[in-house]
Design an enzyme around this catalytic site. Sequence first.
Site, PDB file in Angstrom:
ATOM      1  N   ALA A  12      56.046 -32.991  64.363  1.00 45.46           N
ATOM      2  CA  ALA A  12      57.483 -32.906  64.657  1.00 45.46           C
ATOM      3  C   ALA A  12      58.344 -32.706  63.419  1.00 45.46           C
ATOM      4  O   ALA A  12      59.445 -32.176  63.515  1.00 45.46           O
ATOM      5  CB  ALA A  12      57.919 -34.164  65.420  1.00 45.46           C
ATOM      6  N   ASP A 161      52.650 -13.420  69.951  1.00 46.85           N
ATOM      7  CA  ASP A 161      52.002 -12.099  69.877  1.00 46.85           C
ATOM      8  C   ASP A 161      52.561 -11.175  70.961  1.00 46.85           C
ATOM      9  O   ASP A 161      52.814 -10.002  70.727  1.00 46.85           O
ATOM     10  CB  ASP A 161      50.491 -12.285  70.036  1.00 46.85           C
ATOM     11  CG  ASP A 161      49.996 -13.417  69.155  1.00 46.85           C
ATOM     12  OD1 ASP A 161      50.160 -13.299  67.938  1.00 46.85           O
ATOM     13  OD2 ASP A 161      49.525 -14.431  69.684  1.00 46.85           O
ATOM     14  N   HIS A 189      44.549 -15.882  69.443  1.00 47.96           N
ATOM     15  CA  HIS A 189      45.716 -15.789  68.570  1.00 47.96           C
ATOM     16  C   HIS A 189      45.221 -15.652  67.138  1.00 47.96           C
ATOM     17  O   HIS A 189      45.073 -16.635  66.413  1.00 47.96           O
ATOM     18  CB  HIS A 189      46.629 -17.013  68.703  1.00 47.96           C
ATOM     19  CG  HIS A 189      47.669 -17.045  67.618  1.00 47.96           C
ATOM     20  ND1 HIS A 189      48.672 -16.119  67.536  1.00 47.96           N
ATOM     21  CD2 HIS A 189      47.813 -17.840  66.536  1.00 47.96           C
ATOM     22  CE1 HIS A 189      49.399 -16.360  66.463  1.00 47.96           C
ATOM     23  NE2 HIS A 189      48.891 -17.396  65.832  1.00 47.96           N
TER      24      HIS A 189
HETATM   25  P1  NAI Z   1      54.009 -27.349  58.816  1.00 49.91           P
HETATM   26  O1  NAI Z   1      52.948 -27.636  57.821  1.00 49.91           O
HETATM   27  O2  NAI Z   1      55.399 -27.061  58.368  1.00 49.91           O
HETATM   28  O3  NAI Z   1      54.112 -28.566  59.837  1.00 49.91           O
HETATM   29  C1  NAI Z   1      53.012 -29.155  60.426  1.00 49.91           C
HETATM   30  C2  NAI Z   1      53.333 -30.618  60.603  1.00 49.91           C
HETATM   31  O4  NAI Z   1      52.285 -31.222  61.342  1.00 49.91           O
HETATM   32  C3  NAI Z   1      53.440 -31.377  59.279  1.00 49.91           C
HETATM   33  O5  NAI Z   1      54.675 -32.076  59.253  1.00 49.91           O
HETATM   34  C4  NAI Z   1      52.251 -32.332  59.306  1.00 49.91           C
HETATM   35  O6  NAI Z   1      52.547 -33.587  58.704  1.00 49.91           O
HETATM   36  C5  NAI Z   1      52.018 -32.481  60.810  1.00 49.91           C
HETATM   37  N1  NAI Z   1      50.653 -32.830  61.182  1.00 49.91           N
HETATM   38  C6  NAI Z   1      49.487 -32.399  60.641  1.00 49.91           C
HETATM   39  N2  NAI Z   1      48.455 -32.970  61.254  1.00 49.91           N
HETATM   40  C7  NAI Z   1      48.955 -33.745  62.230  1.00 49.91           C
HETATM   41  C8  NAI Z   1      48.380 -34.600  63.183  1.00 49.91           C
HETATM   42  N3  NAI Z   1      47.059 -34.764  63.243  1.00 49.91           N
HETATM   43  N4  NAI Z   1      49.199 -35.257  64.030  1.00 49.91           N
HETATM   44  C9  NAI Z   1      50.522 -35.108  63.939  1.00 49.91           C
HETATM   45  N5  NAI Z   1      51.137 -34.335  63.032  1.00 49.91           N
HETATM   46  C10 NAI Z   1      50.357 -33.663  62.193  1.00 49.91           C
HETATM   47  O7  NAI Z   1      53.439 -26.182  59.713  1.00 49.91           O
HETATM   48  P2  NAI Z   1      54.219 -25.257  60.765  1.00 49.91           P
HETATM   49  O8  NAI Z   1      54.731 -24.067  60.084  1.00 49.91           O
HETATM   50  O9  NAI Z   1      55.161 -26.102  61.542  1.00 49.91           O
HETATM   51  O10 NAI Z   1      52.994 -24.761  61.673  1.00 49.91           O
HETATM   52  C11 NAI Z   1      52.287 -25.663  62.484  1.00 49.91           C
HETATM   53  C12 NAI Z   1      51.048 -24.996  63.043  1.00 49.91           C
HETATM   54  O11 NAI Z   1      51.400 -23.923  63.901  1.00 49.91           O
HETATM   55  C13 NAI Z   1      50.109 -24.403  62.000  1.00 49.91           C
HETATM   56  O12 NAI Z   1      48.778 -24.717  62.381  1.00 49.91           O
HETATM   57  C14 NAI Z   1      50.344 -22.926  62.120  1.00 49.91           C
HETATM   58  O13 NAI Z   1      49.217 -22.192  61.695  1.00 49.91           O
HETATM   59  C15 NAI Z   1      50.566 -22.802  63.607  1.00 49.91           C
HETATM   60  N6  NAI Z   1      51.238 -21.579  64.056  1.00 49.91           N
HETATM   61  C16 NAI Z   1      50.816 -21.040  65.257  1.00 49.91           C
HETATM   62  C17 NAI Z   1      51.408 -19.917  65.781  1.00 49.91           C
HETATM   63  C18 NAI Z   1      50.932 -19.340  67.084  1.00 49.91           C
HETATM   64  O14 NAI Z   1      51.431 -18.270  67.450  1.00 49.91           O
HETATM   65  N7  NAI Z   1      50.022 -19.944  67.830  1.00 49.91           N
HETATM   66  C19 NAI Z   1      52.506 -19.248  65.056  1.00 49.91           C
HETATM   67  C20 NAI Z   1      52.906 -19.897  63.838  1.00 49.91           C
HETATM   68  C21 NAI Z   1      52.271 -21.023  63.380  1.00 49.91           C
END
Ligand code: NAI
Length: 328
Positions: A12, A161, A189
Amino acid sequence: AKAPVRVAVTGAAGQIGYALLFRIASGEMLGKDQPVILQMLELPMEKAQQALKGVMMELEDCAFPLLAGMVGTDDPRVAFKDADYALLVGARPRGPGMERKDLLMENAKIFIEQGKALNDVAARNIKVLVVGNPANTNAYIAMKSAPSLPKENFTAMLRLDHNRALSQLATKTGKPVDSIEKMVVWGNHSPTMYPDYRFTTIAGQAAPALVNDEAWYKNEYIPKVGKRGAAIIEARGLSSAASAANAAIDHMRDWALGTNGKWVTMGIPSDGSYGIPQDVIYGVPVTCANGKYERITGLEIDAFSREKMDFTLNELKEEQDGVKALLG
Ligand code: NAI
């Protein structure tokens, strides 16, 4: 007035979370008449929990009329308690020197734990969207770790996508994006996804005939949609966040409120159709109504498509093989 529903969001305090929570709280996801209780999960580290507190302060400061409550926690069992919706955004990012295989394993551990927690404490009709990468396989792991929940409750996000595929086609043809129907993005994805415009219409006209440029479709369009994520990182220095959050809103809104017959792409557990083995979480075209998605069946798969669909399927099979041992 409607009773509030519980929406869990993991990761979050991350960049997608920051672009997502305020829109959920303002009613953009579930409707302007649907109060929500946000149940937010972050890692137990001090820095993550502090950042989450800050986000919750800002949510408070928006005075959203639909925000009926908030929970911030580091415990999945608290975050998922009685949840009607879960957006699993938090995931382990790839660190320096980390192999693809290590990334898969680290995320498998997270999604096993979260799948079990969902299994034990979430509402039985919960709708789960996995955004955190590798999204399809993470959704598969969570689904397999939650045997008492219906499999169809687990989905992965292909909507970004799908939206990218729409916009690139709108730009090419000079037509408004909302005149485009029946877009399909098959598979994982990942850059192996296959945006398939063979059934697509633009203001009622067949897209392939209107575009009339097969070389562009195969050599420019397909790779451009597939590699868009990398292009955003290259340009912005950060991965796509606002557009990812927007796609998550689209996915959940459509699932909950329906698409009025419009095709959208969702990563859903396969029923064996289109040669995709049962349970593989694979991007397919669906319509949504009455809180359920329904896959579009009977589409013809030509040789080019078969090859593309198998290529992205093979990647998913490899990912599944990589985590098999952990799933037991
Ligand atoms: P970010 O690194 O800014 O935020 C991720 C957050 O999740 C961090 O605050 C972290 O502390 C938290 N986190 C990590 N492990 C956790 C856990 N086990 N439980 C709870 N919180 C946890 O990353 P962002 O940019 O928000 O991206 C998040 C994910 O979304 C990444 O895996 C990214 O690759 C993916 N993503 C997927 C897309 C899709 O189309 N499916 C598109 C863009 C990103």
